[in-house]
Motif scaffolding. Structure first.
Motif, mmCIF file in Angstrom:
data_model
loop_
_atom_site.group_PDB
_atom_site.id
_atom_site.type_symbol
_atom_site.label_atom_id
_atom_site.label_comp_id
_atom_site.label_asym_id
_atom_site.label_seq_id
_atom_site.Cartn_x
_atom_site.Cartn_y
_atom_site.Cartn_z
ATOM 1 N N HIS A 109 0.922 -1.078 -0.104
ATOM 2 C CA HIS A 109 0.041 -0.034 0.080
ATOM 3 C C HIS A 109 1.040 1.383 0.024
ATOM 4 O O HIS A 109 0.639 2.296 -0.858
ATOM 5 C CB HIS A 109 -1.015 -0.068 1.214
ATOM 6 N N LEU A 110 1.986 1.269 0.806
ATOM 7 C CA LEU A 110 2.874 2.502 1.066
ATOM 8 C C LEU A 110 3.599 2.616 -0.531
ATOM 9 O O LEU A 110 3.777 3.645 -0.792
ATOM 10 C CB LEU A 110 3.708 2.317 2.095
ATOM 11 N N ILE A 111 3.855 1.368 -1.022
ATOM 12 C CA ILE A 111 4.617 1.441 -1.979
ATOM 13 C C ILE A 111 3.535 2.190 -3.356
ATOM 14 O O ILE A 111 4.136 2.901 -4.406
ATOM 15 C CB ILE A 111 5.250 0.255 -2.742
ATOM 16 N N ASN A 112 2.567 1.609 -3.349
ATOM 17 C CA ASN A 112 1.138 2.275 -4.410
ATOM 18 C C ASN A 112 1.253 3.737 -4.364
ATOM 19 O O ASN A 112 1.184 4.427 -5.182
ATOM 20 C CB ASN A 112 -0.068 1.675 -3.997
ATOM 21 N N LYS A 116 2.170 6.366 -7.100
ATOM 22 C CA LYS A 116 1.466 7.538 -7.703
ATOM 23 C C LYS A 116 2.059 8.832 -7.469
ATOM 24 O O LYS A 116 1.785 9.898 -8.410
ATOM 25 C CB LYS A 116 -0.023 7.445 -6.636
ATOM 26 N N ASP A 117 2.661 9.211 -6.512
ATOM 27 C CA ASP A 117 3.430 10.579 -6.425
ATOM 28 C C ASP A 117 4.347 10.497 -7.481
ATOM 29 O O ASP A 117 4.471 11.812 -8.187
ATOM 30 C CB ASP A 117 4.317 10.570 -4.959
ATOM 31 N N TRP A 118 5.119 9.444 -7.809
ATOM 32 C CA TRP A 118 6.109 9.491 -9.019
ATOM 33 C C TRP A 118 5.502 9.484 -10.093
ATOM 34 O O TRP A 118 6.068 10.424 -11.252
ATOM 35 C CB TRP A 118 7.295 8.463 -8.556
ATOM 36 N N GLN A 119 4.340 8.890 -10.293
ATOM 37 C CA GLN A 119 4.150 8.990 -11.624
ATOM 38 C C GLN A 119 3.285 10.427 -11.992
ATOM 39 O O GLN A 119 3.434 10.858 -13.076
ATOM 40 C CB GLN A 119 2.920 8.051 -11.744
ATOM 41 N N ILE A 153 13.091 5.362 -10.944
ATOM 42 C CA ILE A 153 12.328 5.355 -9.469
ATOM 43 C C ILE A 153 11.070 4.601 -9.760
ATOM 44 O O ILE A 153 10.843 3.526 -8.977
ATOM 45 C CB ILE A 153 12.010 6.702 -9.099
ATOM 46 N N ILE A 154 10.160 4.891 -10.766
ATOM 47 C CA ILE A 154 9.098 4.281 -10.959
ATOM 48 C C ILE A 154 9.307 2.578 -10.970
ATOM 49 O O ILE A 154 8.810 1.774 -10.419
ATOM 50 C CB ILE A 154 8.492 4.730 -11.994
ATOM 51 N N GLY A 155 10.240 2.432 -12.055
ATOM 52 C CA GLY A 155 10.804 0.949 -12.149
ATOM 53 C C GLY A 155 11.248 0.246 -10.867
ATOM 54 O O GLY A 155 10.861 -0.969 -10.793
ATOM 55 N N ALA A 156 12.098 0.925 -10.143
ATOM 56 C CA ALA A 156 12.556 0.294 -8.972
ATOM 57 C C ALA A 156 11.194 -0.116 -8.081
ATOM 58 O O ALA A 156 11.381 -1.217 -7.422
ATOM 59 C CB ALA A 156 13.716 1.125 -8.161
ATOM 60 N N TYR A 157 10.311 1.018 -7.895
ATOM 61 C CA TYR A 157 9.234 0.654 -6.944
ATOM 62 C C TYR A 157 8.566 -0.618 -7.615
ATOM 63 O O TYR A 157 7.793 -1.402 -6.855
ATOM 64 C CB TYR A 157 8.373 1.915 -6.830
ATOM 65 N N GLU A 158 8.164 -0.601 -8.946
ATOM 66 C CA GLU A 158 7.308 -1.606 -9.438
ATOM 67 C C GLU A 158 8.080 -3.104 -9.254
ATOM 68 O O GLU A 158 7.427 -3.961 -8.996
ATOM 69 C CB GLU A 158 7.222 -1.299 -10.916
ATOM 70 N N GLU A 159 9.409 -2.936 -9.497
ATOM 71 C CA GLU A 159 10.200 -4.274 -9.509
ATOM 72 C C GLU A 159 10.007 -4.647 -7.771
ATOM 73 O O GLU A 159 9.850 -6.018 -7.526
ATOM 74 C CB GLU A 159 11.699 -3.931 -9.408
ATOM 75 N N GLN A 160 10.157 -3.755 -6.864
ATOM 76 C CA GLN A 160 10.005 -4.079 -5.494
ATOM 77 C C GLN A 160 8.649 -4.718 -4.986
ATOM 78 O O GLN A 160 8.307 -5.582 -4.382
ATOM 79 C CB GLN A 160 10.246 -2.811 -4.531
ATOM 80 N N LYS A 161 7.572 -4.213 -5.708
ATOM 81 C CA LYS A 161 6.103 -4.343 -5.546
ATOM 82 C C LYS A 161 6.152 -5.872 -6.139
ATOM 83 O O LYS A 161 5.359 -6.627 -5.334
ATOM 84 C CB LYS A 161 5.501 -3.465 -6.361
ATOM 85 N N THR A 162 6.550 -6.274 -7.083
ATOM 86 C CA THR A 162 6.473 -7.614 -7.743
ATOM 87 C C THR A 162 7.109 -8.588 -6.863
ATOM 88 O O THR A 162 6.415 -9.611 -6.576
ATOM 89 C CB THR A 162 7.143 -7.515 -8.905
ATOM 90 N N PHE A 163 8.325 -8.142 -6.326
ATOM 91 C CA PHE A 163 8.840 -9.096 -5.351
ATOM 92 C C PHE A 163 8.072 -9.279 -4.132
ATOM 93 O O PHE A 163 8.001 -10.301 -3.367
ATOM 94 C CB PHE A 163 10.380 -8.694 -4.880
ATOM 95 N N LEU A 164 7.500 -8.159 -3.525
ATOM 96 C CA LEU A 164 6.524 -8.325 -2.427
ATOM 97 C C LEU A 164 5.451 -9.278 -2.794
ATOM 98 O O LEU A 164 5.084 -9.816 -1.846
ATOM 99 C CB LEU A 164 5.962 -6.972 -1.838
#
Length: 185
Positions: A109-112, A116-119, A153-164
Motif C-alpha cells: 500500500h505504501l509503495i502504491n 502514484k506520487d512519482w507517476q 524510480i518508478i521502475g524500482a518501485y514496481e520491481e519491489q512491488k512484484t517481489f513483495l
C-alpha cells in the motif's frame, strides 16, 4: 552473491549521486540570477538521480531480506508436506506467515502511494518537456535526465512491488497448506 554485489555497486552509486547533488546545490546557491533557472534544472535532475539511487539501494536490500524469507518458507512448506514437524509448530508458522502477509499488504500500500506520487512527477516532467519542444526553446538536457531518473524510480518501485507480491503468494501457499493438513487431522 549477485544481489550483494549489486547492493554494493548501488551503495557506491548512491554516495556518488549524493556528492554530485551537493556540488550542484552549492553552484546554484552561488550562481548569479540569470543562471539560476538552468542550474535549478540541473539540481532537480541530480536530486532525482540521488533519489533513484536511494530507491534502488533500498529495493535491492529489501529483495535480499525477502529471499532469506523465501528460503525459510520453502523449508517450512517442505516440512509440512513431509510431516516433519508437529502441528503446534505448523500453527505457529501459519500465524507468522499471516503476520507477514499483513505486513506485506501494508508495505505494498505504501509503495502504491509512492508510485502514484512519482507517476504524477513524471507527468509534470513530461509536460515540461512537451512545453519546451512546442516552444522556441530547445529541451534542456537536464529536464530529459529528470524524466529518465523519475522513470528509474518508478521502475524500482514496481520491481519491489512484484517481489513483495511473490513473497505474499509464497506465504499464502504455506498458510493454505497448513490449513489443509490440519483440517484432515
Amino acid at each position: 552473491y549477485v544481489l550483494e554485489r549489486e547492493l554494493s555497486k548501488a551503495g557506491e552509486l548512491q554516495a556518488s549521486t549524493a556528492n554530485r547533488l551537493t556540488e550542484a546545490r552549492t553552484r546554484l546557491d552561488l550562481a548569479p540570477a540569470d543562471r539560476q533557472h538552468a542550474l535549478g534544472e540541473e539540481v532537480d535532475a541530480k536530486r532525482f538521480a540521488d533519489e533513484a539511487a536511494k530507491v534502488r539501494t533500498n529495493s535491492i536490500s529489501r529483495r535480499l531480506e525477502l529471499l532469506a524469507d523465501w528460503k525459510t518458507v520453502w523449508k517450512r512448506r517442505y516440512a509440512v508436506f513431509n510431516d516433519l514437524e508437529n502441528q503446534a509448530e505448523w500453527i505457529k508458522w501459519k500465524q507468522e506467515s499471516a503476520d507477514k502477509v499483513d505486513a506485506i499488504d501494508q508495505e505494498e500500500h505504501l509503495i502504491n502511494l509512492r508510485l502514484k506520487d512519482w507517476q504524477k512527477q513524471l507527468i509534470t516532467v513530461n509536460n515540461e518537456l512537451t512545453g519546451l519542444r512546442g516552444g522556441a526553446a530547445k529541451p534542456s538536457h537536464w529536464v530529459e535526465l529528470q524524466r529518465q531518473n523519475v522513470e528509474k524510480i518508478i521502475g524500482a518501485y514496481e520491481e519491489q512491488k512484484t517481489f513483495l507480491e511473490n513473497t505474499r503468494r509464497l506465504h499464502q501457499k504455506l498458510i493454505d497448506r497448513i490449513t489443509e493438513r490440519t483440517a484432515h487431522r
